[in-house]
Design an enzyme around this catalytic site. Sequence first.
Site, mmCIF file in Angstrom:
data_model
loop_
_atom_site.group_PDB
_atom_site.id
_atom_site.type_symbol
_atom_site.label_atom_id
_atom_site.label_comp_id
_atom_site.label_asym_id
_atom_site.label_seq_id
_atom_site.Cartn_x
_atom_site.Cartn_y
_atom_site.Cartn_z
ATOM 1 N N GLU A 117 12.957 2.850 13.476
ATOM 2 C CA GLU A 117 11.952 3.858 13.115
ATOM 3 C C GLU A 117 10.847 3.789 14.158
ATOM 4 O O GLU A 117 11.023 3.162 15.205
ATOM 5 C CB GLU A 117 11.434 3.600 11.700
ATOM 6 C CG GLU A 117 10.800 2.226 11.526
ATOM 7 C CD GLU A 117 10.260 1.974 10.122
ATOM 8 O OE1 GLU A 117 10.128 2.923 9.336
ATOM 9 O OE2 GLU A 117 9.941 0.803 9.834
ATOM 10 N N LYS A 135 6.447 -1.748 1.926
ATOM 11 C CA LYS A 135 5.257 -1.152 2.558
ATOM 12 C C LYS A 135 4.094 -2.113 2.371
ATOM 13 O O LYS A 135 3.273 -1.962 1.454
ATOM 14 C CB LYS A 135 4.981 0.229 1.946
ATOM 15 C CG LYS A 135 4.079 1.095 2.811
ATOM 16 C CD LYS A 135 4.203 2.553 2.438
ATOM 17 C CE LYS A 135 3.244 3.451 3.188
ATOM 18 N NZ LYS A 135 3.430 3.488 4.640
ATOM 19 N N TYR A 148 0.821 -1.210 0.000
ATOM 20 C CA TYR A 148 0.000 0.000 0.000
ATOM 21 C C TYR A 148 0.851 1.254 0.000
ATOM 22 O O TYR A 148 2.077 1.197 0.186
ATOM 23 C CB TYR A 148 -0.946 -0.006 1.207
ATOM 24 C CG TYR A 148 -0.292 0.387 2.521
ATOM 25 C CD1 TYR A 148 0.570 -0.478 3.193
ATOM 26 C CD2 TYR A 148 -0.515 1.640 3.101
ATOM 27 C CE1 TYR A 148 1.173 -0.110 4.394
ATOM 28 C CE2 TYR A 148 0.081 2.010 4.296
ATOM 29 C CZ TYR A 148 0.926 1.133 4.945
ATOM 30 O OH TYR A 148 1.529 1.485 6.122
ATOM 31 N N LEU A 182 11.287 1.632 6.746
ATOM 32 C CA LEU A 182 10.617 2.030 5.509
ATOM 33 C C LEU A 182 11.370 3.233 4.927
ATOM 34 O O LEU A 182 11.673 4.173 5.658
ATOM 35 C CB LEU A 182 9.165 2.417 5.793
ATOM 36 C CG LEU A 182 8.379 2.647 4.505
ATOM 37 C CD1 LEU A 182 7.945 1.309 3.914
ATOM 38 C CD2 LEU A 182 7.182 3.538 4.735
#
Length: 283
Positions: free
Chosen positions: A182, A150, A36, A206
């Site tokens: 992250e 993702k 996505y 990411l």
Amino acid sequence: MTETSPIVYLNGAFVPLADARISVLDRGFIYGDGVYEVVPVYQRQPFRMAQHLARLARSLDGVGMAHPMTDAQWMTTITELIARQPFADQAVYFQVTRGVAKRDHAFPKGVEPTVFMMSNPLVLPSQGQVERGVAVVTAEDNRWHRCDLKTTSLLGNVLMRQLAVEANAVETVMFRDGYLTEASASNVLAVIDGTVVAPPKDHLILPGITYDATLEVTRAAGVPLVVRPVTRAEAMAADELWLSSSTKEVLAITTVDGKPFGAGMPGPVFRKVYAAFQATKPH
Ligand code: PDD
């Protein structure tokens, strides 16, 4: 009185959300087998669309899924979705799943992917959050080792975000083997001795589009910048810590695990880079 249902896109058609239907055998539902994107839209203009489409292509390739549309087709469809919403600032969500098939882990053959898109109002951090910063908690990163893709398989991130919610914080900042990775739905940047230090875009984080945008404006503002791994000790002793994401833009962290962080207020480097970031957005 019936409530109007927002218009979404599903497999080639624009339909009211209330009428959008997929099979329970969709591999997105059964396995979280999909990828996505989330793109911020300012005044009906998508921000860094080309970069989001490039990352989508990378995610599709990374999970062995065919590309259901060309970049031009994505652009046309997303432009129409944006035009069909009654509000100007949007967060466009689009996902591709491997399609509908009898449950079997192996990739099904000859199956059409499911393509879904929706757009919600873009809810940016409040002025208070920008001016005073936000709280985070920390945790050991226990997600898989392909955090660079993702994917819609977000249970690890969901569990991490819930830790933050339960502590009245906005994010959970993660460390893996002693290094900063992250947060549950954002990247994390540090300021150490006046230099912005960004963890490298490897398979453990990411590759954030806002991370790239932030580094670009940092460079352009003449602020020293280095991309290198950040230890937990360095992060916890940093002058400043920031979150970045499509829906948070760049946001200062001022509380970590219930204690004031740094000066307890957004720092001078944040304020400079935040202003520069705002200036690059479509108006
Ligand atoms: N999340 N890291 C993770 C795990 C994320 O989920 C996100 C974005 C980011 C920041 O990426 P970008 O700057 O490209 O938005 C980093 C989106 C907003 C979401 O899942 O809603």
